[in-house]
Design a protein around this motif. Structure first.
Motif, PDB file in Angstrom:
ATOM      1  N   LEU A  67       0.826  -1.204   0.000  1.00 20.19           N
ATOM      2  CA  LEU A  67       0.000   0.000   0.000  1.00 20.19           C
ATOM      3  C   LEU A  67       0.863   1.258   0.000  1.00 20.19           C
ATOM      4  N   LEU A  68       1.976   1.220   0.760  1.00 21.43           N
ATOM      5  CA  LEU A  68       2.899   2.364   0.782  1.00 21.43           C
ATOM      6  C   LEU A  68       3.500   2.578  -0.606  1.00 21.43           C
ATOM      7  N   THR A  69       3.976   1.488  -1.234  1.00 24.39           N
ATOM      8  CA  THR A  69       4.569   1.581  -2.572  1.00 24.39           C
ATOM      9  C   THR A  69       3.571   2.154  -3.576  1.00 24.39           C
ATOM     10  N   ASN A  70       2.336   1.674  -3.512  1.00 18.38           N
ATOM     11  CA  ASN A  70       1.294   2.156  -4.427  1.00 18.38           C
ATOM     12  C   ASN A  70       1.001   3.640  -4.213  1.00 18.38           C
ATOM     13  N   ALA A  71       0.946   4.061  -2.952  1.00 18.80           N
ATOM     14  CA  ALA A  71       0.652   5.462  -2.636  1.00 18.80           C
ATOM     15  C   ALA A  71       1.742   6.391  -3.163  1.00 18.80           C
ATOM     16  N   VAL A  72       3.015   6.008  -2.941  1.00 19.75           N
ATOM     17  CA  VAL A  72       4.143   6.821  -3.413  1.00 19.75           C
ATOM     18  C   VAL A  72       4.162   6.885  -4.930  1.00 19.75           C
ATOM     19  N   GLU A  73       3.888   5.748  -5.565  1.00 22.21           N
ATOM     20  CA  GLU A  73       3.887   5.708  -7.028  1.00 22.21           C
ATOM     21  C   GLU A  73       2.769   6.578  -7.605  1.00 22.21           C
ATOM     22  N   LYS A  74       1.614   6.594  -6.958  1.00 16.32           N
ATOM     23  CA  LYS A  74       0.504   7.435  -7.416  1.00 16.32           C
ATOM     24  C   LYS A  74       0.862   8.913  -7.360  1.00 16.32           C
ATOM     25  N   LEU A  75       1.573   9.306  -6.299  1.00 12.15           N
ATOM     26  CA  LEU A  75       2.009  10.704  -6.188  1.00 12.15           C
ATOM     27  C   LEU A  75       2.960  11.064  -7.326  1.00 12.15           C
ATOM     28  N   LYS A  76       3.890  10.157  -7.633  1.00 11.58           N
ATOM     29  CA  LYS A  76       4.830  10.396  -8.732  1.00 11.58           C
ATOM     30  C   LYS A  76       4.083  10.498 -10.062  1.00 11.58           C
ATOM     31  N   GLN A  77       3.108   9.635 -10.247  1.00 13.83           N
ATOM     32  CA  GLN A  77       2.320   9.644 -11.486  1.00 13.83           C
ATOM     33  C   GLN A  77       1.522  10.937 -11.620  1.00 13.83           C
ATOM     34  N   ARG A  78       0.979  11.411 -10.508  1.00 15.24           N
ATOM     35  CA  ARG A  78       0.229  12.669 -10.525  1.00 15.24           C
ATOM     36  C   ARG A  78       1.125  13.835 -10.929  1.00 15.24           C
ATOM     37  N   ASP A  79       2.331  13.888 -10.330  1.00 17.76           N
ATOM     38  CA  ASP A  79       3.266  14.966 -10.665  1.00 17.76           C
ATOM     39  C   ASP A  79       3.705  14.878 -12.127  1.00 17.76           C
ATOM     40  N   ARG A  80       3.934  13.648 -12.592  1.00 19.15           N
ATOM     41  CA  ARG A  80       4.356  13.447 -13.978  1.00 19.15           C
ATOM     42  C   ARG A  80       3.268  13.904 -14.940  1.00 19.15           C
ATOM     43  N   PHE A  81       2.008  13.649 -14.590  1.00 17.35           N
ATOM     44  CA  PHE A  81       0.893  14.058 -15.437  1.00 17.35           C
ATOM     45  C   PHE A  81       0.793  15.583 -15.516  1.00 17.35           C
ATOM     46  N   LYS A  82       0.999  16.247 -14.369  1.00 15.94           N
ATOM     47  CA  LYS A  82       0.953  17.712 -14.348  1.00 15.94           C
ATOM     48  C   LYS A  82       2.065  18.320 -15.204  1.00 15.94           C
ATOM     49  N   GLU A  83       3.239  17.709 -15.166  1.00 16.65           N
ATOM     50  CA  GLU A  83       4.399  18.260 -15.865  1.00 16.65           C
ATOM     51  C   GLU A  83       4.394  17.945 -17.366  1.00 16.65           C
ATOM     52  N   SER A  84       4.030  16.711 -17.716  1.00 19.27           N
ATOM     53  CA  SER A  84       4.195  16.294 -19.110  1.00 19.27           C
ATOM     54  C   SER A  84       2.894  16.014 -19.860  1.00 19.27           C
ATOM     55  N   GLY A  85       1.796  15.840 -19.117  1.00 17.21           N
ATOM     56  CA  GLY A  85       0.535  15.496 -19.771  1.00 17.21           C
ATOM     57  C   GLY A  85       0.369  14.005 -19.993  1.00 17.21           C
ATOM     58  N   TYR A  86       1.385  13.222 -19.598  1.00 20.48           N
ATOM     59  CA  TYR A  86       1.282  11.768 -19.743  1.00 20.48           C
ATOM     60  C   TYR A  86       0.552  11.180 -18.538  1.00 20.48           C
ATOM     61  N   ALA A  87      -0.557  10.496 -18.841  1.00 18.70           N
ATOM     62  CA  ALA A  87      -1.360   9.864 -17.783  1.00 18.70           C
ATOM     63  C   ALA A  87      -0.908   8.428 -17.577  1.00 18.70           C
ATOM     64  N   THR A  88      -0.942   7.987 -16.343  1.00 18.75           N
ATOM     65  CA  THR A  88      -0.620   6.588 -16.038  1.00 18.75           C
ATOM     66  C   THR A  88      -1.921   5.828 -15.799  1.00 18.75           C
ATOM     67  N   VAL A  89      -2.135   4.788 -16.573  1.00 18.27           N
ATOM     68  CA  VAL A  89      -3.344   3.969 -16.424  1.00 18.27           C
ATOM     69  C   VAL A  89      -2.941   2.508 -16.294  1.00 18.27           C
ATOM     70  N   LYS A  90      -3.812   1.751 -15.669  1.00 25.21           N
ATOM     71  CA  LYS A  90      -3.578   0.312 -15.537  1.00 25.21           C
ATOM     72  C   LYS A  90      -4.642  -0.442 -16.324  1.00 25.21           C
ATOM     73  N   VAL A  91      -4.259  -1.589 -16.834  1.00 23.19           N
ATOM     74  CA  VAL A  91      -5.185  -2.429 -17.598  1.00 23.19           C
ATOM     75  C   VAL A  91      -5.156  -3.836 -17.017  1.00 23.19           C
ATOM     76  N   LYS A  92      -6.330  -4.291 -16.551  1.00 21.40           N
ATOM     77  CA  LYS A  92      -6.453  -5.650 -16.032  1.00 21.40           C
ATOM     78  C   LYS A  92      -6.976  -6.544 -17.153  1.00 21.40           C
ATOM     79  N   ILE A  93      -6.120  -7.450 -17.619  1.00 20.99           N
ATOM     80  CA  ILE A  93      -6.476  -8.329 -18.736  1.00 20.99           C
ATOM     81  C   ILE A  93      -7.055  -9.628 -18.197  1.00 20.99           C
ATOM     82  N   LEU A  94      -8.313  -9.875 -18.537  1.00 19.50           N
ATOM     83  CA  LEU A  94      -8.989 -11.097 -18.080  1.00 19.50           C
ATOM     84  C   LEU A  94      -8.976 -12.119 -19.202  1.00 19.50           C
TER      85      LEU A  94
END
Length: 592
Positions: A67-94
């Motif tokens: 949960l800690l790793t996921n939380a930190v990674e989400k913060l990094k992804q949010r900052d990256r999106f603000k700076e570059s416009g690149y969104a981070t998304v996940k895809v669950k393949i069933l």
């Protein structure tokens, strides 16, 4: 027990505990920007939660760390999106086997088709074999993701439709099933001989034509999905259900209040999410279940009293409520509302017991000629009594037959009225029943028709009108009487399976001799040769169009009917085996 569920159970409890305690793992003392995660503090927190929640320490430590790793990674992804416009998304393949989760950085300006190409490359799947779902809707190919509600941090559900190479080759063209279903249903919706809306007794529901078409398309897509659901092809079912949902949303809300199809669709969509173990869709599932319950109560009564008054039993609809309550309990469980979830699951246990059907009794009904679906429905409605179940099924069959006979008679009467023309008041058609009365009195049919037309169906005035308005000329009268005779004979030929237009032509060609007309139709396989001599160019073109239209309708019905159940109340035929499996799984999680 499923290891995925056991692991999810630990995460649910710890995530909820962290929220209630106001602990933010991405902040000191658990995480420092320069030094990273503090193992000492994480271990202490895990030790504390292990005792409080009665969970194994190793499981606690693993969950807190993730949960800690996921939380930190989400913060990094949010900052990256603000700076570059690149969104981070996940895809669950069933796909077959363990679900695969992949992460992609993308521009939300890219189209759905471009994104699907990325996923196809990453997963080695062919693009036509999978669908992407986000926020409860299927991603469209030619529209930017940003315009489809996709945001940074979203998770997609990737549904792989069929893995068999043989089936894939056979169905490659059938991937356009949804659009084909829409087109077929739109073609047939205006023709009551193919499709019409009925209530639970078989009575036809009358609604405006444009509303009927939208509703019929949505219902047809729902039926296609239900066919896949019965085969436990949840991915394919969900694709049809979500398109049906889009169709229902275009219907008038007042019309949706008169049918329970929309509530059943919400239930089916939530059921697919559960069977696919797509926990990320839980917020959407919660809203759908809430709406479903409200609509059920509106249709059936708060305590099913309307249903009992209407049918004399609520057992079969109780199966729907059992599934609804089960899924509501599972949603509560995933919200870590464990006491509420347990109470509702125990309620489901009580609801399930009387709904179980004895296999021997079911087979006894099948041997009597009833389908398994009819047998299950009949046994539940009569508390398992085989004789009463057989009577129940027959009574319901007869009710529907009578209702449909009545509807057919009304349709025939209306068609007859339309053939006879409108009265001079413009508000009504000439009534065939009054016409027969005058004919039985000895008046020529065309004379009687014209009299009723001019007197707005008043019998006494019609008789007076005939006396005051003698026939204008014998040739005209004979012509009208001959045409009237032909119209009377046509049903005898159409009842034998011949086309109405061809029957009319055969009778005209043979001067009304029905035996010769039937003989000629048989000899030429129902198609009259040399019809050009009996029809104008305009009539000939119209006949060709009608024959082509009839052929298209037959082909459309053939495609649609493959997946549409002909069993009345088929939506109530739940075996409840899968429900019992989920019930036991979640009870074991809450009672361990």
């Amino acid at each position: 027990m499923d290891n995925t569920l056991r692991s999810e159970d630990v995460f649910i409890q710890i995530r909820d505990k962290l929220q209630k305690d106001g602990i933010k793992l991405w902040l000191p003392p658990y995480f420092e920007e320069k030094t990273g995660a503090s193992n000492k503090d994480i271990e202490a927190l895990s030790q504390s939660y292990s005792k409080t929640l009665n969970i194994d320490y190793d499981l606690c430590f693993r969950a807190v760390s993730e949960l800690l790793t996921n939380a930190v990674e989400k913060l990094k992804q949010r900052d990256r999106f603000k700076e570059s416009g690149y969104a981070t998304v996940k895809v669950k393949i069933l796909n077959d086997g363990v679900p695969k989760l992949i992460t992609k950085e993308i521009l939300l300006s890219m189209t759905g088709d471009d994104f699907r190409a990325l996923i196809a490359e990453e997963s080695s799947l062919q693009m036509h074999r999978f669908k992407l779902i986000c926020n409860g809707t299927i991603i469209k190919e030619d529209i930017p993701l940003s315009q489809q509600g996709v945001k940074n941090g979203n998770q997609f559900l990737c549904l792989v439709l069929n893995q068999s190479v043989t089936v894939m080759q056979e169905q490659e063209q059938q991937q356009k099933d949804i659009e084909a279903t829409k087109a077929d249903t739109s073609l047939l919706a205006a023709d009551n001989s193919y499709m019409h809306l009925e209530d639970q007794h078989g009575n036809v529901i009358q609604i405006p034509a444009h509303e009927k078409q939208a509703l019929m398309v949505a219902i047809a897509l729902h039926e296609k999905g239900r066919s896949a659901l019965k085969r436990e092809d949840y991915a394919r079912a969900l694709v049809f259900f979500l398109d049906a949902d889009r169709g229902f949303s275009q219907c008038n809300s007042q019309i949706l209040q008169t049918v329970d199809n929309y509530a059943l669709l919400d239930l089916d969509i939530a059921w697919c999410y559960l069977c696919l173990q797509s926990f990320v869709q839980l917020p959407e599932a919660y809203q759908r279940l809430k709406r479903c319950e409200e609509m059920f109560h509106k249709s059936y009564g708060q305590n099913l009293e309307r249903l009992i008054a209407l049918k004399g039993s609520s057992s079969n609809e109780s199966a729907l409520f059992m599934r609804l309550h089960l899924m509501q309990a599972i949603v509560l469980y995933h919200q870590n509302k464990r006491p509420e979830a347990l109470a509702l699951l125990e309620k489901c246990q009580g609801e399930l017991a009387p709904l179980k059907v004895d296999e021997g009794s079911l087979m006894a009904l099948v041997e009597l000629g009833f389908s398994e679906a009819e047998g299950r429905i009949g046994l539940r409605a009569t508390n398992g009594d085989v004789n009463q179940a057989a009577n129940y099924i027959n009574e319901n069959r007869n009710k529907r037959i009578e209702a449909r006979k009545k509807a057919l008679a009304e349709k025939i009467l209306l068609n007859e009225k339309k053939k006879l023309g409108r009265c001079v008041d413009g508000k009504q058609y000439v009534d065939p029943r009054f016409l027969n009365m005058l004919v039985n009195m000895g008046y020529p049919k065309e004379t009687a028709r014209r009299a009723l037309q001019h007197t707005n169906n008043v019998i006494s005035d019609s008789i007076q009108y005939i006396q005051e308005h003698p026939e204008p000329g014998s040739s005209n009268t004979k012509s009208q009487e001959f045409l009237s005779l032909l119209e009377d004979l046509i049903p005898e030929l159409t009842a034998a399976g011949f086309d109405t237009k061809m029957a009319r032509l055969a009778l005209r060609k043979n001067n009304g001799d029905i035996m010769k007309a039937a003989e000629e139709l048989l000899q030429c396989n129902g198609i009259i040769e040399g019809i050009e001599d009996y029809l104008s160019d305009f009539e000939l073109e119209g006949l060709k169009e009608n024959l082509e239209s009839a052929k298209k309708k037959e082909e459309a019905w053939s495609r649609l009917s493959q997946d549409i159940s002909m069993v009345d109340d088929d939506h109530l035929d739940l075996s409840l085996e899968k429900e019992e499996e989920f019930l036991n799984q979640y009870l074991s999680l809450l009672m361990q």
